[in-house]
Design an enzyme around this catalytic site. Structure first.
Site, PDB file in Angstrom:
ATOM      1  CG  ASP A 112      -1.894   0.790   1.530  1.00 42.61           C
ATOM      2  OD1 ASP A 112      -1.991   1.901   0.903  1.00 42.61           O
ATOM      3  OD2 ASP A 112      -2.694   1.463   2.182  1.00 42.61           O
TER       4      ASP A 112
ATOM      5  CG  ASP B  54      -2.673   4.336  -2.769  1.00 47.27           C
ATOM      6  OD1 ASP B  54      -3.874   3.412  -3.075  1.00 47.27           O
ATOM      7  OD2 ASP B  54      -2.701   4.131  -2.185  1.00 47.27           O
ATOM      8  CD  GLU B  55      -5.424  -0.256  -0.762  1.00 43.79           C
ATOM      9  OE1 GLU B  55      -6.031  -1.528  -0.219  1.00 43.79           O
ATOM     10  OE2 GLU B  55      -6.286   0.791  -1.004  1.00 43.79           O
TER      11      GLU B  55
HETATM   12 MG    MG Z   1      -2.532   3.768   0.414  1.00 46.69          MG
END
Ligand code: MG
Length: 426
Positions: A10, A113-114
């Protein structure tokens, strides 16, 4: 089957980190906005918009993601507000996923974003998965300029919960035996899939921690939340049922592909990348004690034309060199000398039985290679992933990922594609 290892990776305050990176590229003399009280959000002047991301300092003022900018500014009068740049974020996201795909056999992007990485079977290549998570995190920071949290566990749920622990720039584990100590004391609202309204209702039922939820009678939960009650009860106990089902499909294929930082225009470089892909794919197959009998190579050209060639083997294999040699032969047949953006190696028709007809390799040679592969796996298991390195990667400075980062070696000529101690004679 090898023990399942999942990473959840993350990006820390993704939009803020990425905007900070862009500003540092454009205005290196300006302060890093990660180190001041700042947020990414809509136009402050127009007095609308919400907080999309916040710096660590802004968080100390009690600013939370999703709150109106106007309220955030009241909490922190000196708050600096920066507008989002979504085109740049998408580029950073792509670079992030591309790097993960160079390293992990299976990458599942979960959001901008993961991502989840299934690292099962990579112990022989990278060593201890928790230590490798540290290495990977440092590599992401060094090469991409932003920090991430990595959660390590045996399923996606626990890995995701782990990556939420202390931030930024941390690796956390949450293995099943750590659940009582690390997860059960947390407020129930922090459990994945427990939204605000479920949280409220759980509070009225006297359930405040994840541990209290885990200890409930599932029938009691189902009576209040229907099917969702059973789901969150399983989650509270660390069970991720959906994923377990999809992971245990026996007759799966094993594949890996990588998008290149710059187009590859020569066969030697392309074959180095095929070798690194064959290594991750081979390690996965061997870890599952499986064999595959179809191998294919996928290419995407600089004009986004995608094509692939495949070959059926007379006998199933799990040997890196055989996958690699077959991939090279396919590559030579299919490549029309156009610049390449993406290279992939895929295998299919996995079985758990080996037949003893030999195709590409003579029987004597095949047995030697088979023994050598398991020897390499166990040496790396015992002494760490740096213990054995392919000869063609030895001159590379970046030893962290050895063969795995071959995609970064584009335009670099090597004299030989030979293996350290293997003579692959055909
Ligand atoms: Mg994040």
């Amino acid at each position: 089957m090898a023990d399942t290892i999942i990473y959840h990776i993350d990006v820390n305050s993704a939009f803020l980190s990425w905007s900070a990176k862009k500003r540092l590229e454009e205005q290196p003399e300006e302060p890093d906005i990660r180190t001041i009280t700042s947020v990414i959000g809509g136009d402050k002047q127009k007095r609308h918009g919400i907080v999309l991301a916040k710096s660590t300092l802004a968080k100390r003022f009690g600013i939370v993601t999703g709150e109106p900018l106007i309220r955030a500014s009241e909490k922190c009068p000196n708050l600096q507000v920066f507008s989002p740049d979504f085109a740049y974020y998408v580029k950073q996201s792509n670079a992030f996923i591309t790097l993960l795909k160079e390293v992990a056999p299976t990458v599942e992007q979960y959001s901008i974003d993961e991502a989840f990485c299934d690292m099962t079977g990579t112990k022989s290549l990278y060593g201890n998965p928790v230590e490798f998570a540290h290495t990977l995190r440092e590599r992401i920071y060094r090469e991409l300029g932003f920090s991430v949290n990595i959660g390590v566990s045996v399923n996606k749920l626990l890995a995701k919960m782990a990556s939420e622990f202390q931030k930024p720039n941390r690796t956390h584990t949450l293995f099943p035996e750590e659940i009582p100590q690390k997860m059960w004391p947390l407020p129930v609202g922090e459990l994945f899939f427990v939204g605000r309204s479920t949280e409220k209702k759980l509070h009225t039922l006297g359930i405040h921690t994840i541990g209290e939820l885990a200890a409930c009678n599932p029938a009691f939960l189902t009576s209040h939340f229907r099917k969702h009650g059973e789901t969150i009860w399983n989650y509270a106990n660390g069970r991720d049922l959906d994923f377990a089902a999809s992971h245990d499909v026996a007759n799966k294929g094993y594949s890996n592909e990588t998008t290149l930082h710059a187009d590859v225009t020569d066969a030697e470089t392309a074959k180095m990348i095929l070798l690194s892909l064959a290594e991750t794919v081979g390690a996965r197959i061997r870890a599952d004690k499986a064999y595959v009998s179809v191998i294919s190579v996928n290419l995407v050209t600089c004009d986004f034309e995608r094509y692939s060639h495949q070959k059926s083997l007379y006998s199933a294999t799990n040997i890196t060199e055989e996958i690699y040699q077959t991939a090279c032969a396919l590559f030579d047949q299919m490549w029309k000398h156009e610049p390449i953006r993406l290279i992939g190696v895929a295998t299919s028709k996995a079985t758990f039985e080996q037949s003893y007809q030999y195709d590409l390799f003579q029987s004597e040679n095949y047995e030697k290679l088979s023994k050598l592969n398991s020897a390499l796996d166990s040496i790396r298991d015992k002494y760490g992933s740096n213990a054995v390195t392919r000869a063609c990667f030895l001159d590379e400075k970046n030893k962290i990922s050895k063969g795995m980062s071959a995609a970064k070696f584009e335009h670099k000529k090597t004299d030989k594609n030979n293996f350290t101690s293997i003579d692959v004679s055909q």
